[in-house]
Motif scaffolding. Structure first.
Motif, mmCIF file in Angstrom:
data_model
loop_
_atom_site.group_PDB
_atom_site.id
_atom_site.type_symbol
_atom_site.label_atom_id
_atom_site.label_comp_id
_atom_site.label_asym_id
_atom_site.label_seq_id
_atom_site.Cartn_x
_atom_site.Cartn_y
_atom_site.Cartn_z
ATOM 1 N N MET A 108 5.678 68.880 32.062
ATOM 2 C CA MET A 108 4.913 67.652 31.914
ATOM 3 C C MET A 108 4.981 67.226 30.448
ATOM 4 N N TYR A 109 5.135 65.910 30.200
ATOM 5 C CA TYR A 109 5.316 65.425 28.844
ATOM 6 C C TYR A 109 4.877 63.962 28.777
ATOM 7 N N VAL A 110 4.791 63.433 27.534
ATOM 8 C CA VAL A 110 4.473 62.017 27.321
ATOM 9 C C VAL A 110 5.802 61.274 27.117
ATOM 10 N N LYS A 111 6.038 60.310 27.998
ATOM 11 C CA LYS A 111 7.279 59.526 27.939
ATOM 12 C C LYS A 111 7.012 58.215 27.221
ATOM 13 N N ARG A 112 7.906 57.855 26.302
ATOM 14 C CA ARG A 112 7.789 56.571 25.590
ATOM 15 C C ARG A 112 8.953 55.674 25.958
ATOM 16 N N SER A 113 8.599 54.468 26.389
ATOM 17 C CA SER A 113 9.624 53.462 26.709
ATOM 18 C C SER A 113 9.339 52.205 25.894
ATOM 19 N N THR A 114 10.333 51.376 25.669
ATOM 20 C CA THR A 114 10.170 50.166 24.862
ATOM 21 C C THR A 114 10.562 48.943 25.668
ATOM 22 N N ARG A 115 10.012 47.828 25.241
ATOM 23 C CA ARG A 115 10.345 46.541 25.872
ATOM 24 C C ARG A 115 10.342 45.483 24.773
ATOM 25 N N ARG A 116 11.386 44.578 24.820
ATOM 26 C CA ARG A 116 11.476 43.492 23.853
ATOM 27 C C ARG A 116 10.691 42.291 24.384
ATOM 28 N N MET A 117 9.761 41.810 23.570
ATOM 29 C CA MET A 117 8.931 40.678 23.954
ATOM 30 C C MET A 117 9.667 39.371 23.681
ATOM 31 N N ALA A 118 9.076 38.275 24.186
ATOM 32 C CA ALA A 118 9.701 36.955 24.036
ATOM 33 C C ALA A 118 9.807 36.544 22.575
ATOM 34 N N ASP A 119 8.881 36.983 21.722
ATOM 35 C CA ASP A 119 8.933 36.613 20.298
ATOM 36 C C ASP A 119 9.829 37.530 19.494
ATOM 37 N N GLY A 120 10.550 38.429 20.174
ATOM 38 C CA GLY A 120 11.495 39.300 19.495
ATOM 39 C C GLY A 120 10.933 40.653 19.100
ATOM 40 N N ARG A 121 9.582 40.861 19.217
ATOM 41 C CA ARG A 121 8.990 42.145 18.873
ATOM 42 C C ARG A 121 9.326 43.198 19.925
ATOM 43 N N THR A 122 9.420 44.447 19.482
ATOM 44 C CA THR A 122 9.630 45.565 20.390
ATOM 45 C C THR A 122 8.307 46.311 20.546
ATOM 46 N N VAL A 123 7.855 46.453 21.787
ATOM 47 C CA VAL A 123 6.570 47.082 22.078
ATOM 48 C C VAL A 123 6.823 48.381 22.840
ATOM 49 N N GLY A 124 6.119 49.440 22.408
ATOM 50 C CA GLY A 124 6.256 50.732 23.067
ATOM 51 C C GLY A 124 5.167 50.953 24.123
ATOM 52 N N TYR A 125 5.535 51.650 25.200
ATOM 53 C CA TYR A 125 4.605 52.011 26.275
ATOM 54 C C TYR A 125 4.641 53.537 26.451
ATOM 55 N N LEU A 126 3.451 54.113 26.703
ATOM 56 C CA LEU A 126 3.343 55.556 26.861
ATOM 57 C C LEU A 126 2.933 55.896 28.286
ATOM 58 N N GLN A 127 3.601 56.914 28.822
ATOM 59 C CA GLN A 127 3.307 57.359 30.184
ATOM 60 C C GLN A 127 3.283 58.884 30.243
ATOM 61 N N LEU A 128 2.395 59.425 31.096
ATOM 62 C CA LEU A 128 2.383 60.864 31.360
ATOM 63 C C LEU A 128 3.335 61.106 32.527
ATOM 64 N N ALA A 129 4.383 61.907 32.313
ATOM 65 C CA ALA A 129 5.431 62.070 33.324
ATOM 66 C C ALA A 129 5.856 63.526 33.436
ATOM 67 N N HIS A 130 6.563 63.806 34.488
ATOM 68 C CA HIS A 130 7.212 65.106 34.613
ATOM 69 C C HIS A 130 8.444 64.941 35.496
ATOM 70 N N ASN A 131 9.363 65.887 35.403
ATOM 71 C CA ASN A 131 10.619 65.816 36.134
ATOM 72 C C ASN A 131 10.526 66.581 37.442
ATOM 73 N N GLU A 132 11.022 65.952 38.515
ATOM 74 C CA GLU A 132 11.064 66.589 39.837
ATOM 75 C C GLU A 132 12.506 66.666 40.312
ATOM 76 N N TRP A 133 12.838 67.755 40.967
ATOM 77 C CA TRP A 133 14.198 67.944 41.487
ATOM 78 C C TRP A 133 14.333 67.243 42.826
ATOM 79 N N ASP A 134 15.372 66.392 42.940
ATOM 80 C CA ASP A 134 15.681 65.700 44.201
ATOM 81 C C ASP A 134 16.713 66.547 44.930
ATOM 82 N N PRO A 135 16.287 67.256 46.005
ATOM 83 C CA PRO A 135 17.231 68.165 46.667
ATOM 84 C C PRO A 135 18.366 67.437 47.394
#
Length: 569
Positions: A1-28
């Motif tokens: 389990m870890y904190v995932k950070r993703s980014t998104r570019r806004m219409a005014d050109g700024r880059t905004v970060g988003y934080l999520q609590l995530a973990h990896n699962e195996w797809d059999p």
């Protein structure tokens, strides 16, 4: 389990970060690992920091203090160790509030002893209250397991013994100072002082070599006419039912609030009867108001009573109901109604003829205790009936042998009667006499101003001393005593007394039992960290319960960072 950070570019050109609590699962099926988002914290620049702190604190409560520090340590830091902080910090705060540290330093200034002795003695007292052990084990505890402010390490056992030797000589002056400061801190109204004794035994088959002592059990030089020869660890009337082992006698004076104001130790063969006279002498010069001494029936001799009345003092003493004393027989024969005092206590004052005594007598009756006494007596009589059933058919020698066996059992022999012909019978008169005493105890008081209710309730507070003995033996571990030298044993008793004093002050001001307070405080730890910038020591976060305890005791919160040492190039 870890904190995932993703980014998104806004219409005014700024880059905004988003934080999520995530973990990896195996797809059999696809045979790949896929990311699964458990919770979204939202935008990084609008993060609910307070909410995250609450979440981290809630999760950390599931871990041990040391694990909490490890889990919250930044990646570039190394967690070195963790030591208990809360218990010693709190006891040290009370130690200073009572002025014990300042008093010891003043007394040490007149000697060649180093000031460090005060810190060593506090550490030994804290050890009795938090993790009682032998002095050798205590030195390891001090060095590796606890934080003692102002004590430079290491502490060797020889240093502990030297400090204890000094404590013996300093105790008379120190005891007076401690009492005065405790009375001021707790605003004590000391008008009742309770005194009682106990014994503690030693796991050895050999008693000490007898030496010359005065009537108080203190060693004196040869040639004194008022001396007797006795050892310190010696055989006596054991209150722990261990008459097969040598023992010492320990006495304690306690206020009505349960605060132990002073402690004594005597040779194991010392009888209770004369001890309270020494106690009164030792406390005669203390700044006490009008005192009423409260003690059990072992101290009710006429000599003791008259001694306690010197200089206007008074007493409330338990009186023996059994034994046929004129006072007890006369008091029990008086008629009158009981008055209700408390849920389980009724009292009746009786007046005796002037030629018998000028003291006041109060008979106390506890209905619940009466029921227990009756049940115990019925069981004892039933056992005795079973033992003597069919004994009429035995020969004289066999009956005598059976009678000898019963005589070794105090609970049974009082109900046994032997006929002129040597037959064994239940003594019905003894059974009736005991039934008349069910749930009753008799008090003798010299104070003409106290009401019968106050006399009874004052004596009932003697249970505070008994509670002190229980805590000394079970929480502080008065026994086992690992010392053999008399002065070291006396010093050990004094350390236990100081620990009990700090414990009682804590309980009085928090309204909680010491085990509950201790367990909560010991969860507060101090961790040591090191990294590229240097090293530092930081405590764990205070819980709500820990804050309430410190507030009740009037102590500030311990600082968050204790020390920081920059790295050297």
């Amino acid at each position: 389990m870890y904190v995932k950070r993703s980014t998104r570019r806004m219409a005014d050109g700024r880059t905004v970060g988003y934080l999520q609590l995530a973990h990896n699962e195996w797809d059999p099926v696809a045979k790949v690992s896929r990311t699964k988002v458990l919770y979204s914290f939202g935008r990084e620049d609008q993060l609910d920091v307070a909410g995250i702190r609450r979440l981290v604190a809630a999760l950390c409560r599931l871990l041990e203090p040391g694990e909490t520090l490890t889990a919250t340590t930044p990646a570039d830091l190394r967690f070195i160790d963790s030591r208990a902080l809360g218990g010693a910090y709190t006891l040290d705060g009370l130690w200073r509030a009572l002025g014990i540290d300042a008093a010891m330093r003043r007394l040490l200034a007149d000697t060649r002893m180093e000031p460090r002795v005060e810190r060593i003695l506090f550490a030994l007292v804290a050890n009795r209250a938090l993790a009682p052990s032998s002095k050798l084990a205590a030195t390891r505890w001090i060095e590796h397991d606890v934080v003692i402010d102002g004590l430079d390490l290491p502490v060797v056992d020889e240093s502990c013994y030297r400090a204890m030797d000094w404590l013996i000589n300093a105790e008379p002056a120190l005891g007076r100072i401690v009492f005065d400061n405790t009375a001021d801190l707790l605003n004590l109204e000391v008008d009742l002082l309770f005194f009682d004794t106990t014994s503690t035994y030693f796991e050895t088959a050999d008693a000490d070599v007898p030496v010359a002592r005065d009537e108080r059990g203190v060693r004196v030089g040869d040639g004194d006419p008022a001396v007797k020869e006795t050892g310190f660890r010696t055989w006596g009337r054991s209150k722990d039912s261990r008459g097969d082992l040598p023992q010492i006698v320990v006495g304690m004076a306690v206020t009505g609030d349960g605060i132990p104001v002073r402690c004594w130790a005597w040779p194991g063969s010392t009888a209770d009867s004369a001890l309270i006279r020494q106690v009164r002498d030792d406390m005669r010069d203390w700044s006490l108001s009008r005192i009423v001494w409260v003690a059990d029936r072992g101290f009710t001799s006429e000599q003791n009573r008259r001694y306690l009345q010197k200089a206007g003092g008074h007493y409330i003493l338990g009186e023996k109901l059994r034994g046929g004393t004129p006072e007890a027989d006369a008091a029990l024969s008086r008629q009158g109604r009981y008055r209700h005092v408390a849920d389980n206590l009724q009292v009746k004052e009786v007046r005796l003829s002037g030629d018998l005594t000028d003291d006041r007598f109060v008979i106390c009756f506890n209905p619940e205790a009466a029921g227990r006494d009756a049940a115990i007596r019925a069981r004892m009589v039933a056992i005795l009936e079973e033992m003597i059933d069919g004994s009429d058919k035995l020969g004289r020698d066999k009956r005598a042998e059976l009678r000898g066996v019963i005589s070794t059992k105090p609970g049974l022999k009082r109900y046994l009667r032997t006929t002129p012909g040597g037959l064994l019978r239940i003594d019905k008169k003894a059974v009736e006499a005991e039934a008349n005493l069910d749930g009753k105890f008799l008090l003798r008081c010299s104070d003409p101003k106290l009401s019968a209710e106050d006399i009874a309730l004052g004596y009932k507070q003697l249970l505070e001393v008994e509670r002190g003995w229980r805590d000394m033996k079970s929480i502080i571990d008065l026994r086992p005593v690992y010392h053999r030298a008399e002065d070291r044993i006396r010093a050990h008793v004094l350390l236990c007394w100081l620990a009990l004093l700090l414990i009682r002050v804590t309980e009085t001001r928090t309204g909680q039992t010491w085990p509950a307070v201790r367990d909560e405080l010991q969860r507060l730890h101090l961790g040591t960290f090191t990294g590229p910038a240097g090293s530092f020591r930081q405590r764990t976060e205070l819980t709500t319960s820990q804050r309430k305890i410190l507030t009740a005791l009037g102590l500030p919160e311990p600082r968050r960072v204790f020390e920081a040492t920059p790295a050297t190039s």
